[in-house]
Design a protein around this motif. Structure first.
Motif, PDB file in Angstrom:
ATOM      1  N   GLY A 103       0.818  -1.216   0.000  1.00  0.00           N
ATOM      2  CA  GLY A 103       0.000   0.000   0.000  1.00  0.00           C
ATOM      3  C   GLY A 103       0.850   1.262   0.000  1.00  0.00           C
ATOM      4  N   LEU A 104       1.921   1.259   0.790  1.00  0.00           N
ATOM      5  CA  LEU A 104       2.815   2.422   0.809  1.00  0.00           C
ATOM      6  C   LEU A 104       3.402   2.678  -0.573  1.00  0.00           C
ATOM      7  CD1 LEU A 104       4.867   2.038   4.129  1.00  0.00           C
ATOM      8  CD2 LEU A 104       2.982   3.617   3.671  1.00  0.00           C
ATOM      9  N   TRP A 105       3.789   1.599  -1.255  1.00  0.00           N
ATOM     10  CA  TRP A 105       4.398   1.763  -2.574  1.00  0.00           C
ATOM     11  C   TRP A 105       3.429   2.485  -3.514  1.00  0.00           C
ATOM     12  CZ3 TRP A 105       3.756   0.669  -7.695  1.00  0.00           C
ATOM     13  CH2 TRP A 105       4.899   0.769  -8.508  1.00  0.00           C
ATOM     14  N   HIS A 106       2.168   2.073  -3.507  1.00  0.00           N
ATOM     15  CA  HIS A 106       1.181   2.720  -4.380  1.00  0.00           C
ATOM     16  C   HIS A 106       0.859   4.136  -3.888  1.00  0.00           C
ATOM     17  CE1 HIS A 106       0.318  -0.702  -6.948  1.00  0.00           C
ATOM     18  NE2 HIS A 106       0.257  -1.478  -5.881  1.00  0.00           N
ATOM     19  N   MET A 107       0.813   4.308  -2.576  1.00  0.00           N
ATOM     20  CA  MET A 107       0.451   5.609  -2.007  1.00  0.00           C
ATOM     21  C   MET A 107       1.426   6.702  -2.441  1.00  0.00           C
ATOM     22  SD  MET A 107       0.044   6.486   2.044  1.00  0.00           S
ATOM     23  CE  MET A 107       1.759   6.906   2.360  1.00  0.00           C
ATOM     24  N   TYR A 108       2.715   6.334  -2.506  1.00  0.00           N
ATOM     25  CA  TYR A 108       3.742   7.322  -2.835  1.00  0.00           C
ATOM     26  C   TYR A 108       3.873   7.590  -4.333  1.00  0.00           C
ATOM     27  CZ  TYR A 108       5.326   7.303   2.011  1.00  0.00           C
ATOM     28  OH  TYR A 108       5.405   7.449   3.372  1.00  0.00           O
ATOM     29  N   ARG A 109       2.971   7.053  -5.149  1.00  0.00           N
ATOM     30  CA  ARG A 109       2.957   7.395  -6.570  1.00  0.00           C
ATOM     31  C   ARG A 109       2.165   8.687  -6.822  1.00  0.00           C
ATOM     32  NH1 ARG A 109       5.769   3.893  -5.750  1.00  0.00           N
ATOM     33  NH2 ARG A 109       7.186   5.605  -6.082  1.00  0.00           N
ATOM     34  N   PHE A 110       1.277   9.056  -5.889  1.00  0.00           N
ATOM     35  CA  PHE A 110       0.540  10.323  -5.916  1.00  0.00           C
ATOM     36  C   PHE A 110      -0.285  10.536  -7.185  1.00  0.00           C
ATOM     37  CE2 PHE A 110       4.177  11.007  -3.072  1.00  0.00           C
ATOM     38  CZ  PHE A 110       3.489  11.296  -1.909  1.00  0.00           C
ATOM     39  N   THR A 111      -0.995   9.481  -7.598  1.00  0.00           N
ATOM     40  CA  THR A 111      -2.010   9.634  -8.637  1.00  0.00           C
ATOM     41  C   THR A 111      -3.317   9.057  -8.089  1.00  0.00           C
ATOM     42  OG1 THR A 111      -1.672   7.476  -9.694  1.00  0.00           O
ATOM     43  CG2 THR A 111      -0.249   9.301 -10.422  1.00  0.00           C
ATOM     44  N   ARG A 112      -4.413   9.417  -8.703  1.00  0.00           N
ATOM     45  CA  ARG A 112      -5.710   8.963  -8.209  1.00  0.00           C
ATOM     46  C   ARG A 112      -5.828   7.438  -8.272  1.00  0.00           C
ATOM     47  NH1 ARG A 112     -11.509  11.716  -9.717  1.00  0.00           N
ATOM     48  NH2 ARG A 112     -12.791  10.437  -8.298  1.00  0.00           N
ATOM     49  N   GLN A 113      -5.410   6.852  -9.392  1.00  0.00           N
ATOM     50  CA  GLN A 113      -5.515   5.398  -9.545  1.00  0.00           C
ATOM     51  C   GLN A 113      -4.634   4.675  -8.524  1.00  0.00           C
ATOM     52  OE1 GLN A 113      -4.341   3.976 -13.399  1.00  0.00           O
ATOM     53  NE2 GLN A 113      -5.072   1.899 -13.032  1.00  0.00           N
ATOM     54  N   GLU A 114      -3.404   5.150  -8.357  1.00  0.00           N
ATOM     55  CA  GLU A 114      -2.494   4.510  -7.394  1.00  0.00           C
ATOM     56  C   GLU A 114      -2.999   4.697  -5.971  1.00  0.00           C
ATOM     57  OE1 GLU A 114      -0.046   2.608  -8.014  1.00  0.00           O
ATOM     58  OE2 GLU A 114       0.478   2.971 -10.098  1.00  0.00           O
ATOM     59  N   ASN A 115      -3.621   5.826  -5.694  1.00  0.00           N
ATOM     60  CA  ASN A 115      -4.170   6.079  -4.364  1.00  0.00           C
ATOM     61  C   ASN A 115      -5.280   5.083  -4.038  1.00  0.00           C
ATOM     62  OD1 ASN A 115      -3.892   8.078  -2.128  1.00  0.00           O
ATOM     63  ND2 ASN A 115      -6.066   8.399  -2.514  1.00  0.00           N
ATOM     64  N   GLU A 116      -6.089   4.753  -5.036  1.00  0.00           N
ATOM     65  CA  GLU A 116      -7.155   3.769  -4.821  1.00  0.00           C
ATOM     66  C   GLU A 116      -6.570   2.374  -4.584  1.00  0.00           C
ATOM     67  OE1 GLU A 116      -9.515   4.207  -8.299  1.00  0.00           O
ATOM     68  OE2 GLU A 116     -10.459   6.092  -7.633  1.00  0.00           O
ATOM     69  N   LEU A 117      -5.499   2.049  -5.308  1.00  0.00           N
ATOM     70  CA  LEU A 117      -4.834   0.771  -5.071  1.00  0.00           C
ATOM     71  C   LEU A 117      -4.250   0.720  -3.659  1.00  0.00           C
ATOM     72  CD1 LEU A 117      -3.018   0.189  -8.485  1.00  0.00           C
ATOM     73  CD2 LEU A 117      -4.783  -1.270  -7.473  1.00  0.00           C
ATOM     74  N   ALA A 118      -3.678   1.837  -3.204  1.00  0.00           N
ATOM     75  CA  ALA A 118      -3.138   1.894  -1.842  1.00  0.00           C
ATOM     76  C   ALA A 118      -4.239   1.638  -0.822  1.00  0.00           C
ATOM     77  CB  ALA A 118      -2.484   3.252  -1.596  1.00  0.00           C
ATOM     78  N   GLN A 119      -5.410   2.239  -1.028  1.00  0.00           N
ATOM     79  CA  GLN A 119      -6.538   1.997  -0.116  1.00  0.00           C
ATOM     80  C   GLN A 119      -6.882   0.517  -0.067  1.00  0.00           C
ATOM     81  OE1 GLN A 119      -9.962   4.351  -1.046  1.00  0.00           O
ATOM     82  NE2 GLN A 119      -8.932   6.307  -0.650  1.00  0.00           N
ATOM     83  N   HIS A 120      -6.893  -0.119  -1.230  1.00  0.00           N
ATOM     84  CA  HIS A 120      -7.206  -1.550  -1.286  1.00  0.00           C
ATOM     85  C   HIS A 120      -6.232  -2.356  -0.428  1.00  0.00           C
ATOM     86  CE1 HIS A 120      -7.895  -5.592  -2.842  1.00  0.00           C
ATOM     87  NE2 HIS A 120      -6.608  -5.652  -3.145  1.00  0.00           N
ATOM     88  N   PHE A 121      -4.935  -2.101  -0.567  1.00  0.00           N
ATOM     89  CA  PHE A 121      -3.950  -2.903   0.161  1.00  0.00           C
ATOM     90  C   PHE A 121      -3.959  -2.588   1.655  1.00  0.00           C
ATOM     91  CE2 PHE A 121      -2.141  -3.560  -4.104  1.00  0.00           C
ATOM     92  CZ  PHE A 121      -2.027  -4.944  -4.058  1.00  0.00           C
ATOM     93  N   PHE A 122      -4.211  -1.328   2.031  1.00  0.00           N
ATOM     94  CA  PHE A 122      -4.327  -1.027   3.451  1.00  0.00           C
ATOM     95  C   PHE A 122      -5.531  -1.742   4.059  1.00  0.00           C
ATOM     96  CE2 PHE A 122      -2.049   3.186   2.487  1.00  0.00           C
ATOM     97  CZ  PHE A 122      -0.819   2.657   2.872  1.00  0.00           C
ATOM     98  N   ASN A 123      -6.630  -1.782   3.323  1.00  0.00           N
ATOM     99  CA  ASN A 123      -7.805  -2.505   3.813  1.00  0.00           C
ATOM    100  C   ASN A 123      -7.535  -4.002   3.928  1.00  0.00           C
ATOM    101  OD1 ASN A 123      -9.946  -0.586   4.325  1.00  0.00           O
ATOM    102  ND2 ASN A 123      -9.983  -0.154   2.132  1.00  0.00           N
ATOM    103  N   GLU A 124      -6.775  -4.555   2.968  1.00  0.00           N
ATOM    104  CA  GLU A 124      -6.401  -5.969   3.057  1.00  0.00           C
ATOM    105  C   GLU A 124      -5.550  -6.220   4.292  1.00  0.00           C
ATOM    106  OE1 GLU A 124      -7.284  -8.652   1.030  1.00  0.00           O
ATOM    107  OE2 GLU A 124      -8.775  -7.135   0.467  1.00  0.00           O
ATOM    108  N   ALA A 125      -4.614  -5.322   4.572  1.00  0.00           N
ATOM    109  CA  ALA A 125      -3.771  -5.464   5.759  1.00  0.00           C
ATOM    110  C   ALA A 125      -4.622  -5.469   7.025  1.00  0.00           C
ATOM    111  CB  ALA A 125      -2.740  -4.343   5.816  1.00  0.00           C
TER     112      ALA A 125
END
Length: 645
Positions: free
Chosen positions: A405-427
């Motif tokens: 999730g951190l990896w996607h979060m630090y890309r700073f785009t809307r799509q990557e931010n949504e992927l980060a949310q997904h992985f944080f929720n999985e965690a």
């Protein structure tokens, strides 16, 4: 062909040291290393270098090079077994195939530079001890990975396991490997006998043998159950150092673990000096970050008192990483050297030497300790993120999902931010007590509100809710207070935001993101001088942080509020030049450049903004932040100068 060297032990030691030196070495360092105040150390060094030239140089190839005070060996066309082994470990032992690993294992025979100890050369003795420990750790890593690749149950595997146990008799993984190998060959009685012998060995050293015993129970249960037809051989792993046997879902809640071994101190034969104080400080600060499991001071000091090498201590403690170092308090300077090593691969992830003038020794060590703690935390986070990125998404545990999730979060785009949310929720599904995953989830909602990727009020509420969960789970975690401070800023509650962010840095003075968030809030409507100080401190703690553009952008806005427009423009340009800088950072650059009178550059940034957001205006910029009245008027004036009003 064999090269005949003179019998001088000092000369052979010099050759070995230069061969392994990563860069040219000063003559003074070589004299200090090899001669204990002789009559003419430089004269003896010149004699040794002349003899080396006679042995190694060729008419068309000069290998012993001197450039002023510096000495080095040119080995670009020469194969050196030790350098080959070190390079393979640096490349990543886990990435090598079986043939390469087996070839590497042939390099190791006895101790490194066996028999080359020197009398009255304490610095060389320390270097030699460190190298022997380093290469033994490399050897163990090579053996462990060979064992994972050779056919299990074969005699060949047994030979490698025996060598592993010879080198590391208290490494629980080696004993588990032997037990698994014996079980697969049907030698259950021999395995039980080894288990009893190993238990006595561990108890004699007051080491916990329960994880090995538990692993043996699992091995027996798998052997007695019907085996699948697939050719893959199951592997058996030890629970981690933090007592994972007590948790039913230990694999899901696994965290990275670290042991900081007591730093060595030159010319000090007792404990409690500067080195021990620095070690204790580093352990305490890393523990306060609450980002990974840190072995307590008592355990690492107890192993050090038994003269257990740092890498071996890491294996005994079953941790992922080991940090080690040394302190040299010399006339007019203090030198601190430190390394961070990945235990299972023996790979040096980070190494640094800090040299300071000891004007105030405690202030100096505090500054060095800050740098060490921040660097260790950043390096471990990077390794864990990269490892999680390479795994299949459905195979991640909570820790790995969080770092993905951190990896996607630090890309700073809307799509990557949504992927980060997904992985944080999985965690959080795997570990509902994971405070940092809640903080990460809060940050993604904060980004959605800040960047206007969703309904601002809704995303603000979700950022606040997730931060609240993080605090409920662990109110001693600085990331939880950081998330709450940012969420309160979104809600317009600046006083509450500053209180939470101050709590974050009070809990962990090395929490760089906490200092950055303080800078961010102060840069808009608080104290701009405090914003500059916090920005500088956050960058000092984390000079390669993914949010470096934000740290620089906050400083730019603070300078603008102070009327220092040239400084504001320069910092805004630095922020915009960062590879992951988003559209709001470009907007800061456009306004600060306009205020500095650099209209052409400002209009270029304004055009870039309009290409992405055609209707972007000063109102959008002002609404993004929480400026006070004077700052709002200032930036509106900047917008007028470049047609963004």
């Amino acid at each position: 062909m064999p090269v005949t060297l003179p019998s001088s032990r000092k000369l052979r030691a010099l050759l070995a040291y230069l061969a392994l030196a990563p860069r040219p070495v000063s003559r003074s360092r070589l004299c200090e290393l090899l001669w204990d105040v002789p009559n003419d150390p430089r004269g003896e060094l010149r004699w040794c270098l002349s003899k080396l030239r006679a042995a190694l140089d060729r008419p068309d190839r000069r290998r012993v090079e001197t450039d002023g005070d510096m000495v080095s060996l040119r080995l670009d066309d020469v194969h050196v077994d030790a350098l080959d082994a070190a390079a393979a470990v640096a490349e990543g032992v886990e990435t090598l195939d079986l043939v390469r690993l087996q070839a590497l294992s042939q390099h190791f025979a006895g101790d490194f530079l066996d028999g080359l100890e020197l009398d009255r050369s304490p610095h060389f003795g320390s270097w030699l001890t460190a190298q022997r420990r380093r290469f033994q750790s490399c050897h163990i890593a090579v053996l462990e990975h060979i064992i994972g690749l050779v056919p299990q149950g074969a005699d060949e595997a047994g030979a490698y396991i025996d060598k592993w146990l010879e080198l590391a008799p208290f490494d629980g993984r080696a004993h588990v490997a032997l037990l698994g190998n014996l079980a697969r060959r049907g030698q259950i009685a021999a395995a039980e006998q080894h288990l009893a012998t190993a238990a006595e060995l561990f108890h004699s050293e007051e080491l916990d043998f329960a994880p090995v015993r538990e692993a043996w129970r699992e091995i027996k249960s798998r052997q007695s159950s019907p085996q699948p037809c697939a050719r893959e051989t199951p592997t058996f792993t030890l629970p981690q150092a933090q007592g994972a046997l007590d948790e039913p879902d230990a694999s899901a809640t696994r965290r990275a673990s670290l042991a900081v071994m007591p730093f060595a101190e030159d010319a000090v034969a007792f404990r409690g000096g500067l080195a021990d104080g620095l070690t204790h400080d580093i352990i305490t600060r890393l523990a306060k970050l609450r980002d990974f499991f840190v072995i307590a001071r008592g355990s690492v000091f107890a192993l050090a008192e038994k003269d257990v090498a740092p890498e071996e201590a890491g294996r005994r403690l079953n941790v992922d990483y080991v940090a080690m170092g040394s302190v040299r308090n010399l006339p007019g300077r203090v030198i601190v050297s430190v390394e961070l090593v990945e235990v299972r691969t023996a790979r040096i992830l980070w190494a640094e030497t800090f040299e300071r003038k000891p004007d105030d020794i405690f202030v100096v060590l505090d500054d060095i300790g800050n740098s060490i703690v921040s660097s260790i935390a950043a390096e471990i986070a990077t390794v864990e993120r990269n490892r999680a990125l390479l795994k299949a998404p459905n195979s991640l545990n909570a820790w790995e999902a969080y770092h993905r999730g951190l990896w996607h979060m630090y890309r700073f785009t809307r799509q990557e931010n949504e992927l980060a949310q997904h992985f944080f929720n999985e965690a959080l599904k795997l570990d509902p007590t994971f405070a940092r995953a809640y903080a990460g989830l809060s940050f993604t909602h904060w980004q959605s509100a800040f960047q206007r990727w969703g309904d601002r009020d809704r995303e603000t509420a979700l950022a606040f809710e997730s931060a609240g969960h993080s605090l409920l789970v662990d109110d001693r975690n600085p990331a939880a207070h950081w998330a709450m401070g940012r969420a309160l800023w979104l809600r317009g509650e600046q006083d509450g935001s500053l209180l939470e962010l101050t709590s974050a840095v009070d809990l962990s003075p090395n929490f760089a993101l906490g200092h950055y968030a303080l800078s961010f809030v102060h840069s808009q409507s608080g104290d701009p001088q405090s914003a500059i100080g916090s920005s500088d401190h956050s960058r000092h703690l984390s000079p390669f942080d993914p949010l470096l553009f934000g740290m620089m952008g906050a400083r730019a806005m603070a300078h603008a509020r102070l009327g220092e427009y040239n400084e504001a423009a320069e910092w805004a340009l630095k922020a915009a030049a960062r590879p992951n800088a988003h559209i709001i950072i470009l907007a800061i650059a456009a306004h600060c450049l306009a205020l500095a009178g650099r209209q052409d550059e400002a209009r270029t940034f304004a055009a870039t903004l309009r290409n992405t957001l055609p209707n972007y205006r000063a109102d959008d910029f002002i609404a993004t932040f929480r400026f006070d009245r004077d700052a709002e008027a200032l930036f509106r004036n900047g917008a007028k100068l470049i047609g963004l009003n």
